[in-house]
Design a protein around this motif. Structure first.
Motif, PDB file in Angstrom:
ATOM      1  N   SER A 115       0.836  -1.184   0.000  1.00  0.00           N
ATOM      2  CA  SER A 115       0.000   0.000   0.000  1.00  0.00           C
ATOM      3  C   SER A 115       0.879   1.244   0.000  1.00  0.00           C
ATOM      4  O   SER A 115       2.077   1.190   0.259  1.00  0.00           O
ATOM      5  N   ARG A 119       3.824   0.103  -3.352  1.00  0.00           N
ATOM      6  CA  ARG A 119       2.896  -0.608  -4.222  1.00  0.00           C
ATOM      7  C   ARG A 119       3.202  -0.263  -5.682  1.00  0.00           C
ATOM      8  O   ARG A 119       2.674   0.678  -6.249  1.00  0.00           O
ATOM      9  N   ASP A 142       1.277   2.334  -8.465  1.00  0.00           N
ATOM     10  CA  ASP A 142      -0.103   1.881  -8.559  1.00  0.00           C
ATOM     11  C   ASP A 142      -0.965   2.823  -7.720  1.00  0.00           C
ATOM     12  O   ASP A 142      -1.011   2.722  -6.501  1.00  0.00           O
ATOM     13  N   SER A 143      -1.631   3.750  -8.385  1.00  0.00           N
ATOM     14  CA  SER A 143      -2.478   4.721  -7.689  1.00  0.00           C
ATOM     15  C   SER A 143      -3.957   4.417  -7.889  1.00  0.00           C
ATOM     16  O   SER A 143      -4.813   5.295  -7.725  1.00  0.00           O
ATOM     17  N   LYS A 145      -7.012   3.251  -6.428  1.00  0.00           N
ATOM     18  CA  LYS A 145      -7.584   3.043  -5.086  1.00  0.00           C
ATOM     19  C   LYS A 145      -6.482   2.763  -4.066  1.00  0.00           C
ATOM     20  O   LYS A 145      -6.610   1.884  -3.217  1.00  0.00           O
ATOM     21  N   ASN A 146      -5.392   3.509  -4.163  1.00  0.00           N
ATOM     22  CA  ASN A 146      -4.243   3.347  -3.273  1.00  0.00           C
ATOM     23  C   ASN A 146      -3.861   4.715  -2.742  1.00  0.00           C
ATOM     24  O   ASN A 146      -3.307   5.540  -3.459  1.00  0.00           O
ATOM     25  N   THR A 148      -1.991   7.710  -0.918  1.00  0.00           N
ATOM     26  CA  THR A 148      -0.638   8.146  -0.570  1.00  0.00           C
ATOM     27  C   THR A 148      -0.607   9.666  -0.656  1.00  0.00           C
ATOM     28  O   THR A 148      -1.631  10.300  -0.944  1.00  0.00           O
ATOM     29  N   GLN A 153       1.872  10.423  -6.093  1.00  0.00           N
ATOM     30  CA  GLN A 153       1.082   9.407  -6.776  1.00  0.00           C
ATOM     31  C   GLN A 153       1.445   9.371  -8.260  1.00  0.00           C
ATOM     32  O   GLN A 153       2.208  10.202  -8.751  1.00  0.00           O
ATOM     33  N   SER A 243       6.675  -4.870  -2.927  1.00  0.00           N
ATOM     34  CA  SER A 243       5.629  -5.361  -3.817  1.00  0.00           C
ATOM     35  C   SER A 243       6.235  -5.957  -5.084  1.00  0.00           C
ATOM     36  O   SER A 243       7.423  -5.799  -5.370  1.00  0.00           O
TER      37      SER A 243
END
Length: 256
Positions: A115, A119, A142-143, A145-146, A148, A153, A243
């Motif tokens: 996350s 990620r 990986d943005s 639904k993540n 930060t 992002q 990840s």
């Protein structure tokens, strides 16, 4: 009296301009040189005819290790894609560039874990300034639904400019960056003449609109132009998070 004089002068000026316009011909404003070069556009993401192909799915002939440019790039090539090898470090192009148009596609695995910044973290350094992560970074992450920090992002100019939108596709799908990079210019004494500028389309969505880059990326502290430089390689980052590593494909550049 003065107002009457000014009014008269304005009328006269307008009359003269109208007369000049009436005497003008269409061909007075037609330009025939220089003639733009003919470029055959690529279809469905393929490179245009004048592009430099940096990765076509076959090999890494155009790349070297960033920390030791005498070594060939050691990332993994298979099934037409380039996958990050987090254990060997960053790679960068053999060739250096000044101003350019860049196309690059990237994908995180469908089963990615982690996350925040851990990620699918990587980056496209639009101008590499040597070993490590020195340079100007367009963030890859990986943005989807993540959550930060927003200036970290996907689509951000890392730690400088938040993207105007978040069009990141779900893990397992290919994302596309199209970038217009204008390199900074320095005077003979090393002082900055004009800063770098960058425009980024992310999956066809404008996320950076000709922003004026504040300097090379700084993870800690404010960015600033501290080192004069000329043409630079383009670098891809092996971030080293836990990840699963992400992949790239269809990388090409047009020098401007």
């Amino acid at each position: 009296m003065k107002r009457k004089f000014l009014f008269t002068m304005l009328l006269a000026g307008g009359f003269c301009a109208a007369q000049a316009q009436e005497k003008a011909k269409p061909e007075d404003t037609e330009v025939y040189t220089p003639v733009p070069p003919e470029v055959k556009p690529g279809k469905c993401g393929a490179a245009p005819s004048d592009a430099v192909i940096l990765f076509d799915g076959k090999n890494l002939e155009q790349w070297v290790m960033a920390d030791d440019r005498s070594k060939p790039a050691e990332w993994t090539v298979g099934s037409g894609i380039l996958t990050v090898n987090k254990h060997v470090g960053n790679i960068e192009t053999k060739k250096s560039f000044t101003n350019y148009q860049l196309h690059i596609e990237w994908r995180v695995p469908s089963d990615i874990t982690g996350s925040g910044q851990a990620r699918g973290n990587s980056g496209v350094f639009l101008a590499s300034l040597g070993k490590g992560d020195a340079g100007y970074e367009l963030q890859v992450l990986d943005s989807y639904k993540n959550k930060t920090y927003t200036n970290g992002q996907a689509g951000s100019i890392y730690k400088q400019f938040v993207p105007l939108a978040n069009p990141t596709l779900a893990p397992g799908e290919w994302n596309v960056y199209d970038v217009i990079w204008t390199a900074p210019v320095f005077a003979a004494d090393g002082s900055l003449t004009s800063p770098a500028r960058v425009t980024v389309l992310f999956n066809g969505v404008l996320v950076q609109n000709n922003v004026e880059v504040k300097g090379p990326t700084q993870y800690i502290g404010a960015p600033a132009y501290r080192q004069a430089h000329g043409a630079c390689p383009i670098k891809l980052q092996a971030h080293g998070d836990k990840s699963e590593p992400l992949s790239f494909r269809n990388i090409w550049v047009r020098e401007l």
